[in-house]
Design an enzyme around this catalytic site. Structure first.
Site, mmCIF file in Angstrom:
data_model
loop_
_atom_site.group_PDB
_atom_site.id
_atom_site.type_symbol
_atom_site.label_atom_id
_atom_site.label_comp_id
_atom_site.label_asym_id
_atom_site.label_seq_id
_atom_site.Cartn_x
_atom_site.Cartn_y
_atom_site.Cartn_z
ATOM 1 C CG ASP A 1 -5.345 -4.325 -5.307
ATOM 2 O OD1 ASP A 1 -4.702 -3.502 -5.980
ATOM 3 O OD2 ASP A 1 -5.735 -5.411 -5.778
ATOM 4 C CB SER B 1 -2.352 -4.672 -9.445
ATOM 5 O OG SER B 1 -3.621 -4.174 -9.073
ATOM 6 C CD GLN C 1 -2.246 -1.334 -7.573
ATOM 7 O OE1 GLN C 1 -3.099 -1.251 -8.446
ATOM 8 N NE2 GLN C 1 -2.449 -1.980 -6.424
#
Length: 297
Positions: A212, A236, A286
């Site tokens: 991430d 996110s 993502q």
């Protein structure tokens, strides 16, 4: 914005964060709790709560079954000053696969919802795409500590000295200067700053944690935006990950990322993680919110 945990070993902090406490509660779900890591902005790092949710799910599955995929949604920003509660629902246990749903809570409301799938170690077909060739090795690239260490700002100092992972950009980093080429792709090398225990599940969760860090940077590169762009807001929205083969995260891994599209104030990025020998370890996708003030006035 000062770091109350300044001086603490970041790797020990990561291990503590992933070592969840089993509350012993057994209703229809399994309940665990875990601490939050300090962050300069006061919001929980998405990779942290994602990795903790994975560890919670792992604690409810037979040891013979390994996690192979996750799909999660970030529902609310988490408070880095509060612990997190994880509720695991044992959705299904089949002959080869197990499915779990983990919900992460703070103040009684969910901040992340994730589905995870586990599988026995079965033989089958094997193939993979090749790793990119001619990538500059990590030894020839500056570390984040070298790039950010001289900057007298709490966020820069946190990124330089307080992360459990060492990050080295193959292309010019975009901390302070935009990518002049405006190309929606990049590659980074990453590994933990020290050795981890041999537990494979710990390495899998730590890989999710690190996945991430920079996954949305290709969106910024495509539009000539740097991390320090005035008024930039990013978050996110969802995160999906597939583990293909095992690799240690305390060895160098190449994380190749690109953004195929951005629209509606959202950007999509995908990534592939390879070992130094070219073995494809994991794939990631993502979507994130990306708001640039001059485009949202």
């Amino acid at each position: 914005m000062s770091n109350p945990r300044e001086g603490l070993d970041p790797l020990a902090g990561l291990l503590t964060t992933l070592d969840l406490t089993d509350t012993g509660a057994r209703t229809s779900e399994d309940i665990f709790t875990g601490p939050s890591q300090w962050m300069p902005g006061g919001r929980v790092f998405g990779g942290q709560v994602y990795a903790q949710s994975i560890m919670a799910a792992i604690r409810t599955v037979e040891e013979e079954r390994s996690i192979h995929s996750t799909h999660g949604y970030f529902l609310r920003p988490g408070d880095a000053n509060q612990p997190i509660t994880f509720s695991v629902d044992r959705i299904h246990d089949g002959r080869s696969f197990s499915t779990r749903r983990t919900q992460a809570y703070q103040n009684g409301v969910p901040i992340l919802s994730m589905i995870a799938s586990f599988q026995d170690h079965d033989p089958g077909v094997e193939h993979q795409v090749a790793a990119p060739e001619g990538v500059t090795p990590p030894e020839e690239l500056p570390s984040a500590a070298e790039v950010l260490g001289p900057i007298d700002h709490p966020v820069a100092q946190f990124w330089a000295t307080s992360r459990a992972f060492e990050i080295r950009h193959v292309e010019q980093p975009i901390y302070f200067e935009p990518d002049p080429n405006r190309v929606p792709r990049q590659a980074i090398w990453m590994r933990t700053i020290g050795p981890l225990p041999d537990d494979p599940n710990l390495h899998r969760a730590a890989l999710a944690y690190a996945s991430d860090y920079s996954i949305l940077e290709p969106v910024l590169r495509a539009h000539g935006v740097r991390w320090t762009h005035p008024g930039l807001k990013m978050a996110s929205l969802d995160h999906a990950m597939w583990w293909h083969r095992f690799a240690r995260v305390d060895d160098w891994l190449l994380y190749v990322q690109e953004s195929p599209t951005a629209s509606g104030g959202r950007g999509l990025s995908t990534g592939r993680i390879f070992t130094r020998d070219g073995v494809l370890v994991a794939s990631i996708a993502q979507e994130g919110m990306v708001r640039i003030p001059e485009l949202h006035d």
